[in-house]
Design a protein around this motif. Structure first.
Motif, short mmCIF file in Angstrom:
data_model
loop_
_atom_site.label_atom_id
_atom_site.label_comp_id
_atom_site.label_asym_id
_atom_site.label_seq_id
_atom_site.Cartn_x
_atom_site.Cartn_y
_atom_site.Cartn_z
N GLN A 66 13.07 6.49 57.73
CA GLN A 66 12.75 5.51 58.77
C GLN A 66 11.23 5.31 58.87
OE1 GLN A 66 14.04 6.69 62.69
NE2 GLN A 66 13.41 4.75 63.64
N ALA A 67 10.47 6.41 58.80
CA ALA A 67 9.01 6.32 58.90
C ALA A 67 8.43 5.56 57.72
CB ALA A 67 8.41 7.71 59.00
N LEU A 68 8.90 5.86 56.51
CA LEU A 68 8.38 5.17 55.33
C LEU A 68 8.73 3.69 55.36
CD1 LEU A 68 9.05 7.81 52.51
CD2 LEU A 68 6.83 7.08 53.40
N GLY A 69 9.92 3.37 55.87
CA GLY A 69 10.31 1.96 56.00
C GLY A 69 9.40 1.23 56.98
N LEU A 70 9.06 1.89 58.08
CA LEU A 70 8.17 1.30 59.08
C LEU A 70 6.77 1.10 58.50
CD1 LEU A 70 7.84 0.31 61.96
CD2 LEU A 70 7.47 2.68 62.68
N LEU A 71 6.29 2.06 57.71
CA LEU A 71 4.97 1.92 57.08
C LEU A 71 4.96 0.80 56.05
CD1 LEU A 71 4.17 5.72 56.62
CD2 LEU A 71 2.95 4.14 58.12
N ALA A 72 6.09 0.60 55.35
CA ALA A 72 6.18 -0.49 54.38
C ALA A 72 6.14 -1.84 55.09
CB ALA A 72 7.45 -0.35 53.55
N ARG A 73 6.87 -1.95 56.23
CA ARG A 73 6.83 -3.20 57.00
C ARG A 73 5.43 -3.46 57.55
NH1 ARG A 73 11.60 -1.12 58.99
NH2 ARG A 73 10.81 -0.80 61.12
N ASP A 74 4.74 -2.40 57.93
CA ASP A 74 3.37 -2.52 58.42
C ASP A 74 2.46 -3.14 57.37
OD1 ASP A 74 0.97 -1.68 60.15
OD2 ASP A 74 0.61 -0.56 58.30
N ALA A 75 2.64 -2.71 56.10
CA ALA A 75 1.80 -3.27 55.03
C ALA A 75 2.05 -4.77 54.87
CB ALA A 75 2.09 -2.54 53.72
N GLU A 76 3.30 -5.20 54.96
CA GLU A 76 3.62 -6.63 54.84
C GLU A 76 3.08 -7.43 56.03
OE1 GLU A 76 7.78 -7.24 54.30
OE2 GLU A 76 7.96 -5.74 52.70
N LEU A 77 3.31 -6.89 57.24
CA LEU A 77 2.88 -7.60 58.45
C LEU A 77 1.36 -7.66 58.55
CD1 LEU A 77 5.47 -6.12 60.98
CD2 LEU A 77 5.45 -8.43 60.02
N SER A 78 0.67 -6.63 58.07
CA SER A 78 -0.80 -6.64 58.10
C SER A 78 -1.36 -7.76 57.24
CB SER A 78 -1.34 -5.29 57.62
OG SER A 78 -0.96 -4.26 58.51
N ARG A 79 -0.69 -8.05 56.13
CA ARG A 79 -1.13 -9.18 55.28
C ARG A 79 -0.96 -10.50 56.02
NH1 ARG A 79 1.00 -5.88 51.03
NH2 ARG A 79 3.07 -6.83 51.19
N ILE A 80 0.13 -10.64 56.75
CA ILE A 80 0.36 -11.87 57.53
C ILE A 80 -0.70 -12.02 58.60
CG2 ILE A 80 1.97 -13.02 59.12
CD1 ILE A 80 4.26 -11.68 57.56
N VAL A 81 -0.99 -10.91 59.29
CA VAL A 81 -2.02 -10.95 60.35
C VAL A 81 -3.37 -11.35 59.79
CG1 VAL A 81 -3.33 -9.51 61.98
CG2 VAL A 81 -0.83 -9.30 61.84
N ASN A 82 -3.70 -10.85 58.61
CA ASN A 82 -4.98 -11.18 57.98
C ASN A 82 -5.06 -12.67 57.63
OD1 ASN A 82 -5.92 -8.57 58.15
ND2 ASN A 82 -5.17 -8.00 56.11
N LEU A 83 -3.91 -13.26 57.34
CA LEU A 83 -3.90 -14.67 56.94
C LEU A 83 -3.88 -15.62 58.14
CD1 LEU A 83 -1.40 -14.55 53.93
CD2 LEU A 83 -3.83 -15.06 53.82
N VAL A 84 -2.97 -15.36 59.10
CA VAL A 84 -2.76 -16.34 60.18
C VAL A 84 -2.98 -15.77 61.57
CG1 VAL A 84 -1.17 -17.71 58.80
CG2 VAL A 84 -0.28 -15.84 60.19
N GLY A 85 -3.26 -14.48 61.69
CA GLY A 85 -3.53 -13.90 63.00
C GLY A 85 -2.29 -13.29 63.63
N PRO A 86 -2.46 -12.42 64.63
CA PRO A 86 -1.32 -11.71 65.26
C PRO A 86 -0.41 -12.63 66.07
CG PRO A 86 -3.38 -11.23 66.42
CD PRO A 86 -3.76 -12.00 65.20
#
Length: 599
Positions: free
Chosen positions: A463-483
């Motif tokens: 569960q923790a590794l899955g959450l960290l993987a989603r964090d990596a994807e979402l962080s890329r989105i935030v960098n592109l278009v903001g939170p």
């Protein structure tokens, strides 16, 4: 050391590589070179001409000087007195070398690796009978080497025969015979408290076995997320400044192995000085005695001769196999295998061998594989199960994991702890990248965790590794278009991942409370963080905002729990988890009442 009468002369000198004329010399044999008495090893033969690699600088040596063949290959002395010692790359005791030559190691110094004057109290095995047959590797007696390690005296692994004599209990020096063995050819062999073994030849065992229990290092990112079994092989690759040496030192200090062997192979002198100065002062967390009572160090810094650097790895692994044969779990740390590979490259270049990838010799991959293959959990010849766990640091230039040493190592090992420069720059330590790392031991480790700690370990880890993987994807989105582009659930994913990083993954080696975390504490911290994430997600689905949750005092409490509670205070962590559950339950009730009133 017995010298033969074989003598020859130096014909040509090319750095540490010498061409000599010496009739009757054998490949792999050690030689004594010139008037200085430098030691070297034959690495190639052509008729009566041999190529020799010198373990010491050949500056000042001239063609025409004498070379003496010593009749044996590069070997190490194995016996009581190894633990607590500090050796150079060819097993010269550095404390004795210092007394002989001061701060700078003189060339041609020949000293016994083990103290010949010290007496050891030998206790023979009571069930051995004179006239009985002894098999290879059989236990014949015991010596208390340190307060916590019993040294088991074994028959040399290639000998067997009839026991003619066995010394009674008493105090003996290493050169005193403690028994006599009649071999199959009728010759008598004296049994001693020590034995010699060629470093490039693996010591024999009965059969390989599967690893069963994880090596507990006390580092959460390693034990919980990327476990390594006792008898496994692991690599710690990372660029300069990412923290390879600190990770290895933490493993050396806190791992639950019986014996620790630390090989500093070609690393900077200031790093090794830190090891040599701090280790003798450290306390073993498991026994309360000095850590050096179960540790030995091999120090070969980058300014020492390159050929001795190449030999140091084999010296370390041979000593590890020796204690494995006594039934111990040994961990050997090699810092770093890249420097060892560079030594191979330099020597092969001087030999004129065809370079391949990045100038390394064609046999780089096979040499690496042969070295790591000496790890494993085995059935020993006479002392039950023993293991050697190998952990090699790798220093890829510029942090490029596609370079040959890292790439070949990655194909060989079973656990890969990849260090990240980005994490190190962000002061996230240990800077092990959870995306680039892997372990092939998770299923086996899960059986141990389920039995000893909790049946939920594997689920929580996943569960923790899955959450960290989603964090990596979402962080890329935030960098592109903001939170603002994220939903509340996605923003809570980012908060949950940040909580895992801060409350679980980050662990300071300098923190007196958190430098070591027991398996129980590791699981409780992970379980606490994921419980907060799960309960928070339930509340977000009810309509509570992410900001309200992140402002809760319990979030700061969760981040500080690792430093506020030691491994002996796990009950207090459990109490904290119950407090958090009640707090979330209270928020849920209050929000339900608020919605009901609003309607």
């Amino acid at each position: 050391m017995n010298m033969t009468s074989k003598q020859g002369t130096i014909r040509e000198i090319n750095g540490p590589i010498l061409t000599i004329h010496l009739p009757g010399i054998r490949n792999g044999e050690q030689v004594k070179i010139g008037e200085l008495g430098l030691f070297g090893e034959v690495i190639a033969l052509k008729g009566e001409t041999a190529l020799v690699q010198s373990y010491e600088s050949t500056e000042g040596v001239r063609p025409g000087e004498q070379v003496i063949g010593l009749g044996l290959s590069l070997s190490v002395e194995l016996g009581p007195g190894l633990l607590g010692s500090i050796f150079d790359g060819v097993q010269r005791p550095l404390d004795k070398v210092f007394l002989e030559s001061g701060d700078h190691i003189g060339r041609g110094i020949q000293l016994p690796s083990l103290d010949r004057e010290r007496e050891w109290h030998f206790v023979p095995e009571p069930d051995l009978e004179i006239g009985g047959t002894l098999s290879p590797g059989q236990l014949i007696g015991r010596v208390q080497e340190s307060a916590i390690i019993e040294h088991r005296i074994l028959v040399p692994p290639t000998l067997s025969g009839e026991l003619l004599e066995l010394a009674p209990e008493g105090d003996y020096r290493l050169d005193d015979p403690i028994g006599r063995l009649k071999l199959a050819d009728g010759k008598n062999h004296k049994l001693m408290l020590y034995q010699r073994w060629p470093v490039r030849t693996p010591r024999p065992y009965l059969r390989r076995d599967h690893g069963l229990s994880p090596l507990i290092t006390g580092q959460r990112i390693l034990d919980t997320f990327f476990p390594l079994l006792k008898g496994g092989k692991s690599a710690v690759p990372g660029p300069f400044g990412a923290g390879k040496t600190v990770v290895q030192q933490q493993i050396a200090r806190w791992s639950n192995a019986d014996i620790v062997i630390y090989v500093g192979c070609g690393e900077r002198g200031n790093e090794l000085v830190d090891v040599l100065e701090t280790f003798p002062q450290l306390q073993d967390p498991y026994s309360g005695h000095k850590l050096m009572e179960r540790t030995l160090l091999v120090a070969n810094t980058s300014n020492m001769p390159v050929v001795a650097r190449e030999a140091s790895i084999y010296v370390g692994i041979t000593m590890a196999e020796y204690y494995r044969d006594q039934g111990y779990d040994v961990v050997m740390l090699a810092d770093s295998t890249s420097r060892w590979a560079e030594a191979l490259r330099e020597v092969s270049g001087r030999l004129g061998q065809m370079p391949v990838e990045d100038g390394y010799p064609a046999y780089l991959a096979s040499r690496l594989a042969a070295f790591y293959e000496r790890a494993g959990r085995v059935e020993t010849q006479g002392c039950g199960k023993g293991s050697v766990t190998l952990i090699g640091a790798v220093s890829p230039p510029g942090g490029d994991f596609s370079e040959p040493v890292t790439a070949h190592t990655k194909e060989i090992i079973q656990t890969f702890w990849a260090l990240s420069k980005e994490l190190a720059d962000a002061r996230h330590y240990p800077a092990i990248d959870w995306v680039g790392s892997f372990s092939e031991h998770v299923a086996t480790a899960a059986e141990w965790w389920h039995k000893e700690i909790s049946p939920d370990w594997q689920h929580r880890r996943k569960q923790a590794l899955g959450l960290l993987a989603r964090d990596a994807e979402l962080s890329r989105i935030v960098n592109l278009v903001g939170p603002e582009a994220l939903s509340s659930a996605q923003r809570w994913d980012l908060e949950g991942a940040a909580l895992i990083k801060e409350a679980v993954l980050q662990q300071s080696a300098l923190d007196p409370v958190d430098t070591f975390a027991s398996p129980e504490k590791q699981f409780l911290l992970l379980d606490m963080v994921l419980m907060i994430y799960d309960r928070g997600m339930e509340l977000i689905e009810l309509g509570i905002s992410v900001q309200e949750l992140t402002d809760l005092p319990l979030m700061a409490k969760a981040r500080r729990a690792k430093q506020n509670f030691s491994s002996e205070q796990c009950d207090q962590i459990r109490a904290l988890i119950e407090e958090f559950k009640q707090a979330f339950g209270k928020i849920r009730l209050e929000y339900a009442k608020f919605k009901e009133h609003a309607q």
